[in-house]
Design a protein around this motif. Structure first.
Motif, PDB file in Angstrom:
ATOM      1  N   ILE B 392      67.535  22.697  56.700  1.00 59.44           N
ATOM      2  CA  ILE B 392      68.357  23.894  56.503  1.00 59.44           C
ATOM      3  C   ILE B 392      68.292  24.371  55.056  1.00 59.44           C
ATOM      4  N   ALA B 393      68.120  23.426  54.109  1.00 60.55           N
ATOM      5  CA  ALA B 393      68.135  23.784  52.687  1.00 60.55           C
ATOM      6  C   ALA B 393      66.756  24.174  52.162  1.00 60.55           C
ATOM      7  N   ALA B 394      65.712  23.802  52.900  1.00 60.00           N
ATOM      8  CA  ALA B 394      64.354  23.987  52.374  1.00 60.00           C
ATOM      9  C   ALA B 394      64.035  25.435  51.951  1.00 60.00           C
ATOM     10  N   PRO B 395      64.458  26.463  52.720  1.00 61.86           N
ATOM     11  CA  PRO B 395      64.103  27.830  52.292  1.00 61.86           C
ATOM     12  C   PRO B 395      64.755  28.261  50.983  1.00 61.86           C
ATOM     13  N   PHE B 396      65.724  27.482  50.485  1.00 61.90           N
ATOM     14  CA  PHE B 396      66.499  27.917  49.329  1.00 61.90           C
ATOM     15  C   PHE B 396      66.081  27.205  48.043  1.00 61.90           C
ATOM     16  N   ALA B 397      64.853  26.694  48.019  1.00 60.60           N
ATOM     17  CA  ALA B 397      64.369  25.984  46.831  1.00 60.60           C
ATOM     18  C   ALA B 397      64.166  26.957  45.672  1.00 60.60           C
ATOM     19  N   LEU B 398      64.281  26.424  44.463  1.00 61.67           N
ATOM     20  CA  LEU B 398      64.102  27.236  43.251  1.00 61.67           C
ATOM     21  C   LEU B 398      62.722  27.887  43.199  1.00 61.67           C
ATOM     22  N   LYS B 399      61.711  27.219  43.823  1.00 58.56           N
ATOM     23  CA  LYS B 399      60.353  27.724  43.699  1.00 58.56           C
ATOM     24  C   LYS B 399      60.153  29.074  44.403  1.00 58.56           C
ATOM     25  N   ARG B 400      61.140  29.514  45.216  1.00 58.26           N
ATOM     26  CA  ARG B 400      60.949  30.785  45.919  1.00 58.26           C
ATOM     27  C   ARG B 400      60.831  31.962  44.956  1.00 58.26           C
ATOM     28  N   PHE B 401      61.347  31.797  43.743  1.00 57.43           N
ATOM     29  CA  PHE B 401      61.251  32.890  42.770  1.00 57.43           C
ATOM     30  C   PHE B 401      59.851  32.980  42.161  1.00 57.43           C
ATOM     31  N   HIS B 402      59.013  31.971  42.417  1.00 57.88           N
ATOM     32  CA  HIS B 402      57.618  32.048  42.001  1.00 57.88           C
ATOM     33  C   HIS B 402      56.704  32.374  43.176  1.00 57.88           C
ATOM     34  N   THR B 403      57.071  31.891  44.378  1.00 57.66           N
ATOM     35  CA  THR B 403      56.230  32.197  45.543  1.00 57.66           C
ATOM     36  C   THR B 403      56.537  33.566  46.132  1.00 57.66           C
ATOM     37  N   GLY B 404      57.742  34.076  45.858  1.00 61.56           N
ATOM     38  CA  GLY B 404      58.128  35.379  46.389  1.00 61.56           C
ATOM     39  C   GLY B 404      58.819  35.319  47.735  1.00 61.56           C
ATOM     40  N   ALA B 405      59.041  34.111  48.280  1.00 59.61           N
ATOM     41  CA  ALA B 405      59.663  33.987  49.599  1.00 59.61           C
ATOM     42  C   ALA B 405      61.189  34.038  49.467  1.00 59.61           C
ATOM     43  N   LEU B 406      61.687  35.196  49.045  1.00 62.78           N
ATOM     44  CA  LEU B 406      63.131  35.337  48.856  1.00 62.78           C
ATOM     45  C   LEU B 406      63.835  35.430  50.208  1.00 62.78           C
ATOM     46  N   VAL B 407      65.107  35.030  50.225  1.00 67.29           N
ATOM     47  CA  VAL B 407      65.968  35.224  51.398  1.00 67.29           C
ATOM     48  C   VAL B 407      66.951  36.313  50.985  1.00 67.29           C
ATOM     49  N   ASP B 408      66.531  37.565  51.198  1.00 74.85           N
ATOM     50  CA  ASP B 408      67.188  38.657  50.476  1.00 74.85           C
ATOM     51  C   ASP B 408      68.448  39.139  51.161  1.00 74.85           C
ATOM     52  N   GLU B 409      69.504  38.338  51.051  1.00 74.86           N
ATOM     53  CA  GLU B 409      70.795  38.751  51.593  1.00 74.86           C
ATOM     54  C   GLU B 409      71.439  39.828  50.724  1.00 74.86           C
ATOM     55  N   ALA B 410      70.978  39.993  49.503  1.00 76.06           N
ATOM     56  CA  ALA B 410      71.557  41.017  48.636  1.00 76.06           C
ATOM     57  C   ALA B 410      71.463  42.377  49.310  1.00 76.06           C
ATOM     58  N   ALA B 411      70.311  42.657  49.913  1.00 80.39           N
ATOM     59  CA  ALA B 411      70.150  43.922  50.625  1.00 80.39           C
ATOM     60  C   ALA B 411      70.656  43.800  52.056  1.00 80.39           C
ATOM     61  N   ALA B 412      70.331  42.673  52.731  1.00 83.31           N
ATOM     62  CA  ALA B 412      70.565  42.578  54.164  1.00 83.31           C
ATOM     63  C   ALA B 412      72.038  42.550  54.527  1.00 83.31           C
ATOM     64  N   SER B 413      72.840  41.819  53.775  1.00 88.17           N
ATOM     65  CA  SER B 413      74.239  41.661  54.148  1.00 88.17           C
ATOM     66  C   SER B 413      75.148  42.623  53.413  1.00 88.17           C
ATOM     67  N   GLY B 414      74.563  43.523  52.655  1.00 85.77           N
ATOM     68  CA  GLY B 414      75.390  44.483  51.937  1.00 85.77           C
ATOM     69  C   GLY B 414      76.342  43.828  50.967  1.00 85.77           C
ATOM     70  N   ILE B 415      75.926  42.680  50.420  1.00 87.81           N
ATOM     71  CA  ILE B 415      76.789  42.016  49.441  1.00 87.81           C
ATOM     72  C   ILE B 415      76.858  42.917  48.213  1.00 87.81           C
ATOM     73  N   PRO B 416      78.038  43.273  47.776  1.00 86.78           N
ATOM     74  CA  PRO B 416      78.135  44.284  46.725  1.00 86.78           C
ATOM     75  C   PRO B 416      77.794  43.773  45.326  1.00 86.78           C
ATOM     76  N   HIS B 417      76.643  43.180  45.139  1.00 89.32           N
ATOM     77  CA  HIS B 417      76.202  42.917  43.780  1.00 89.32           C
ATOM     78  C   HIS B 417      74.679  42.864  43.722  1.00 89.32           C
TER      79      HIS B 417
END
Lengths: 97, 417
Positions: B392-417
């Motif tokens: 469950i935690a594997a997709p949230f590794a720090l290395k995603r900011f280098h591979t580009g595999a973001l889990v972009d809830e910022a846009a998807a969930s309308g989180i206001p930040h």
């Protein structure tokens, strides 16, 4: 409420401004030689000091000019204001651009 | 540990309540531990508890600079929900929600988890479309949620201004019925008590001032104001101060620290039995069991380590309260404060390894860390104990900011930040 000294309009209240984040960022070049890690850091990694931060502010609801601010992130004190293309002032030379 | 149950309550009541013990021990630090956790908030304490309970690792210390739960764990608006968009996030946050459902029993400590539902109120045709899309995604991810009509919203939140000529007219809403609130202090104290009972040392007023590394660069211990403490492995769960601790360890994080404000009103008779978020203004509120209205909104959008928040955002949030909940517009506030939240670009957490061997991280929960305390602690404990990320935690590794595999809830969930 921050009181921000716009270089063109003088001191004005915070709601007239928008913070544009870290200043002095340089895009790594040439693009075809930039490593993934370098590019990722350029996109996502920002200075996040507990202390003086060098950042851009826009007087978006005023004269609409952008400028640089050195601001303490703990006290919110503004310690220097300088132009967009100016170098970091000597008074805040300790802060990382 | 003296268990909290009806028999002990009765016995202590008959004997003058003189037999209770402190909820957790306050030992002197040992020279070294198998695992040192930096940060005595919910996530750090939960990690220590699950290290002991799930993995049998009890030679553990939790180091807290201030007092337990005195950071964001005691500063949030106590909302628990798993209404996220992407499957990775749904799996993560629903794991947490399900742990919350059994937490009081597991910890033998009443965390007052109340599944009163979390409602999103929609004000425009575009909000309605976004709501349908969001509910559809949640249902596909196996999370129960459904749309509400304007009448249903009005019935559930009588305080809300649903007049057709309102500044933010209400067209409908959606709800996650299993969402709700929990008592935030109790979550920290419950984990602390249960962890301490399993042998974990909880060290308050113990600030980490540096790391000691081996010749190969592996962490071997931490320097603190109470002296050097050796450790086989170190975990950090320090939310808004993640960049500061990472700086001490010699690496940088894609984290920006902002102040998120919250407000509590004077106590009122029961007027609100669910949690509401407005799509239009970002204002959200619920009513605590003490009767206070617990109110929040957006971030102060510039870096801050000052735990107080600023007046423009205060005016924005309370303006929304006065407009959308007109009958409480003259209710007085008791308190206002801010927590320093660790925002990352995709509004998803960072879990797992750091560039420093032996140092593991749990951060980046941004404005939503409280709901994730059980899963954050569970995942950090799993990685430290087994040496590899939980699925469950594997997709949230720090290395995603280098591979580009973001889990972009910022846009998807309308989180206001």
């Amino acid at each position: 409420m921050l009181r921000i000294p716009c270089p063109w309009c003088g001191p004005r209240d915070e709601p007239e401004f928008q913070c544009g984040g870290q200043s002095h960022m340089v895009r790594p070049e040439p693009w075809h030689e930039v490593a993934e890690a370098t590019w990722g850091d350029y996109l996502f990694t920002r200075q996040n000091p507990k202390g003086v931060h060098l950042e851009r502010w826009g007087h978006v609801n005023g004269c609409r000019q952008w400028f640089n601010v050195a601001r303490n992130t703990v006290t919110h004190e503004i310690v220097a204001v300088y132009g967009m293309t100016d170098p970091v002032p000597a008074s805040v030379a300790g802060a990382k651009p | 540990m003296k268990r909290y149950n009806a028999w002990n309550m009765l016995w202590q009541g008959l004997t003058g309540h003189r037999g209770w013990e402190p909820a957790w021990r306050s030992p002197e630090p040992k020279p070294r531990y198998d695992v040192v956790i930096i940060g005595g908030g919910g996530h750090g304490l939960a990690c220590a508890y699950y290290l002991a309970k799930n993995h049998g690792i009890t030679n553990v210390a939790v180091l807290e600079r201030g007092w337990l739960g005195g950071g964001n764990t005691g500063r949030n608006t106590t909302i628990v929900r798993s209404n996220y968009y992407y499957p990775q996030s749904a799996a993560l946050y629903d794991f947490s929600l399900r742990l919350y459902e059994g937490l009081s029993k597991d910890l033998n400590y009443n965390v007052m988890f109340s599944q009163r539902g979390v409602m999103n109120v929609l004000h425009t045709r575009h909000d309605m479309e976004a709501g349908h899309r969001w509910v559809g995604a949640m249902n596909l991810n196996g999370i129960d949620a459904f749309m509400l009509t304007r009448e249903e919203v009005k019935q559930r939140i009588p305080l809300l201004n649903t007049a057709p000529d309102a500044r933010y007219p209400v067209l409908g809403g959606f709800v996650q019925p299993r969402g709700g609130t929990a008592r935030h202090d109790a979550v920290a104290w419950g984990y602390a008590r249960a962890a301490s009972a399993l042998g974990v040392d909880i060290l308050q007023n113990c600030e980490v001032t540096g790391f000691r590394k081996s010749a190969e660069g592996r962490v071997v211990g931490v320097e603190t104001n109470l002296g050097y403490i050796g450790a086989e492995q170190v975990g950090m769960a320090v939310a808004g101060h993640s960049s500061v601790i990472a700086g001490l360890a010699g690496f940088r994080l894609p984290v920006s620290s902002y102040a998120l404000q919250a407000f509590v009103s004077e106590p009122l008779k029961p007027v609100m039995d669910t949690v509401m978020t407005s799509f239009g203004t970002g204002m959200y509120f619920s009513q605590s069991d003490k009767g206070g209205l617990v109110i929040g909104g957006g971030l102060d959008h510039y870096l801050s380590y000052a735990q107080r928040g600023n007046t423009p955002m205060l005016r924005h949030v309370l303006g929304a309260v006065a407009d959308q909940l007109p009958s409480i517009g003259r209710v007085r506030l008791l308190r206002q404060w801010a927590g320093i939240v660790d925002v990352v670009h995709d509004s998803s957490p960072i879990l797992g390894e750091t560039p420093v061997p032996g140092l593991f991280i749990n951060c980046g929960w941004g404005t939503g860390g409280f709901k994730a305390i059980p899963v954050g602690g569970w995942m950090l404990a799993h990685h430290i104990a087994t040496g590899r990320a939980h699925d469950i935690a594997a997709p949230f590794a720090l290395k995603r900011f280098h591979t580009g595999a973001l889990v972009d809830e910022a846009a998807a969930s309308g989180i206001p930040h």
